[in-house]
Write an enzyme that holds these catalytic residues in place. Structure first.
Site, mmCIF file in Angstrom:
data_model
loop_
_atom_site.group_PDB
_atom_site.id
_atom_site.type_symbol
_atom_site.label_atom_id
_atom_site.label_comp_id
_atom_site.label_asym_id
_atom_site.label_seq_id
_atom_site.Cartn_x
_atom_site.Cartn_y
_atom_site.Cartn_z
ATOM 1 N N LYS A 82 36.935 3.211 20.833
ATOM 2 C CA LYS A 82 36.375 3.364 19.776
ATOM 3 C C LYS A 82 36.206 1.720 19.652
ATOM 4 C CE LYS A 82 34.768 6.014 15.856
ATOM 5 N NZ LYS A 82 35.671 6.710 15.218
HETATM 6 O O1 G3P Z 1 34.140 8.863 12.427
HETATM 7 C C1 G3P Z 1 33.774 7.694 11.397
HETATM 8 C C2 G3P Z 1 32.962 8.168 10.455
HETATM 9 O O2 G3P Z 1 32.269 9.307 10.385
HETATM 10 C C3 G3P Z 1 33.587 8.000 8.887
HETATM 11 O O3 G3P Z 1 32.820 9.020 8.250
HETATM 12 O O4 G3P Z 1 33.481 10.302 5.816
HETATM 13 O O5 G3P Z 1 35.101 8.353 6.276
HETATM 14 O O6 G3P Z 1 32.445 7.580 5.170
HETATM 15 P P1 G3P Z 1 33.694 8.772 6.186
#
Ligand code: G3P
Length: 212
Positions: A82
């Site tokens: 990533k």
């Molecule tokens: O993996 C990255 C992403 O899904 C982050 O999610 O909820 O922290 O915005 P969030």
């Protein structure tokens, strides 16, 4: 649409994998920090459960990112590196593409970023829809925009809908033809549930008791 789980918790991966619906895992430095433990060990355990596990580089310059990308991709064939959506990240993605290392370009918040990552050779791009909604923009609108562009051209790059927050996000991502959705465990747990299923099952079992 492929279902990934957004977590650094191996137990959560094991649980959803046992349902027979899980295609991959996305981790990020925040999720890894929350769970603790050894990053490599965690990634390796996940690689035994699913075919695609995103492991994020933490360097910010491409030469260091590339070193991390080479290290992570050497851990297991199921690792997808990533890489953040920066100019240094694009250079890293280009290098990885040339070396046959799969990449997931993360922190995508615009269609221009999505196209750049695809052109550089990312295997996947991760638009963060929940975080766009959080700042008053239209997260799912971005997915619609990207899927229209993908329909117009011939990108191999998979669109991975990230930062999902509730079950409707998963349905809407599928309606738009996104290739992958990454889903937090708390949202995953809600997907198999419906109150009418519970009511219906209770009635079936109560009626069956009367037969006995
Ligand atoms: O993996 C990255 C992403 O899904 C982050 O999610 O909820 O922290 O915005 P969030």
């Amino acid at each position: 649409m492929k279902y990934f789980i957004d977590t650094a918790n191996v137990g959560e991966v094991e649980e959803v994998a046992s349902w027979g619906v899980l295609d991959g895992v996305t981790t990020n430095p925040s999720l890894v920090a929350k769970e603790g433990g050894d990053f490599k060990e965690t990634v390796l355990k996940m690689c035994e459960l699913v075919n695609e596990v995103s492991a994020q580089v933490t360097a910010t310059e491409s030469d260091e990112m590339i070193k991390q990308a080479e290290e992570y991709s050497g851990w297991h064939k199921n690792v997808v590196v990533k890489v953040p959506m920066t100019i240094e990240g694009l250079k890293t993605i280009k290098y990885c593409k040339e070396k046959g290392i799969r990449t997931n370009c993360t922190l995508v918040f615009s269609a221009n970023q999505a196209v750049l990552a695809a052109k550089a050779g990312a295997s996947m791009i991760s638009p963060f829809i929940g975080r766009l909604d959080d700042v008053g923009q239209d997260g799912m609108g971005l997915i619609a925009e990207i899927m229209t562009i993908w329909d117009n051209y011939d990108f191999d790059t998979e669109v991975l809908v990230a930062s999902t927050r509730h079950p409707r996000h998963i349905v809407e991502a599928a309606e738009l033809g996104a290739h992958i959705c990454t889903i937090p465990f708390k949202v995953f747990e809600k997907l198999p549930k419906h109150q009418l299923t519970d009511i219906g099952l209770r009635k079936f079992l109560d009626d069956w008791d009367k037969v006995k």
